[in-house]
Scaffold this motif. Sequence first.
Motif, short mmCIF file in Angstrom:
data_model
loop_
_atom_site.label_atom_id
_atom_site.label_comp_id
_atom_site.label_asym_id
_atom_site.label_seq_id
_atom_site.Cartn_x
_atom_site.Cartn_y
_atom_site.Cartn_z
N VAL A 39 1.02 -1.32 -0.36
CA VAL A 39 0.22 0.47 -0.19
C VAL A 39 1.03 1.34 0.09
N ALA A 47 -6.76 4.45 1.33
CA ALA A 47 -5.99 2.37 0.66
C ALA A 47 -6.04 1.74 1.72
N ASP A 48 -5.52 2.60 3.05
CA ASP A 48 -4.81 1.63 3.75
C ASP A 48 -5.89 0.04 4.23
N ALA A 51 -7.54 -1.52 2.00
CA ALA A 51 -6.63 -2.06 1.77
C ALA A 51 -6.18 -3.95 1.80
N ASN A 70 3.01 -1.74 4.60
CA ASN A 70 2.52 0.41 3.83
C ASN A 70 3.91 0.82 3.71
N LEU A 95 -2.03 -1.61 -4.37
CA LEU A 95 -3.10 -1.73 -3.57
C LEU A 95 -3.16 -0.07 -4.72
#
Length: 325
Positions: A39, A47-48, A51, A70, A95
């Motif tokens: 990510v 987004a996190d 994901a 991340n 992602l």
Amino acid sequence: MNRLSTALAGLLMAASALVAGFAAQAREAYPSRAVTLVVPYPPGGSADILARAVGAELGKRLGQPVVIDNRGGAGTAIGTKIVAGAAPDGYTLLLGTVSSQAMNPAMNKVAYDSLTDFTAISPLASIPFVLVANPAAQIDSVAALIARAKAQPDGLSYASAGPGTSNHLAAELFASDAQVRLLHVPYKGSAPALNDVIAGVVPLMFDLQATTLPYLKSGKLKALAVTSRTRSSLLPDVPTLSESGLAGYEVSAWFGLFAPAGLPAPILEQLNAAVTNILETPDMVTRLRQLGAEPQSGDPISYGAYARRESVKWTEVVKRYGLAP
């Protein structure tokens, strides 16, 4: 000698066939270990969240854990570059977002080619942005924001997840259409940027609906407008920017699953089928919509074509509005 040679040749052929069979079985046994989903943002942002939700379900279907990695920074370029340079074996996925695949490459020099270095697997979701303000800024509408910005060029600042990210370009497009000048304050991800807007360090931000909703409900942030074509069902009283005087303004963030270029077709098909199944389950649809995201699914060819169109679109927008730094 001839009989012996023939026998040896036969044994060698049998051994080769056996080895080939084992190799084929090994190739088919994907995945045999954990899959990493990179990510390109810090923890805590939209987004996190997306994901982790999809990754947990994907792990169940693959029979192996999906580990979220991340790698924020450089407007998504750091994490995206890692995946671009990884082996195309299905064990390192991305992602991908409108920022990583279209906006950042349009704005900045990045160490990857979003058109050639990736295999598009499947779309995941689309989320509109919300133009939010800290209540202490005393900006109650888009009209009030534009009036103050015109009276104080570069006197109002806005936060973003970094240069070339989607919330950066959403703000720059707004400033260009509204004919105002705003001061850009970039961060290494949307989560730290939003935290500083909540704290009053920076007054404004275009952030995704999914992450702003809790703070809008608590009164820590005020919604001035949404960036979608129509009003959000989760924020029905908040006007669109098009309604607020910027006719035709529309920006939404999209998210998808990508792999390095050259991903074998069987693995591509397996991953696409798994993700499609995840996004069609009622529980996941409800969960994503509660977050302000609209689930999306599709085949790899169509999604790859869409990502390429988005790259062309944002390259043209950056050139037309002179948004490159």
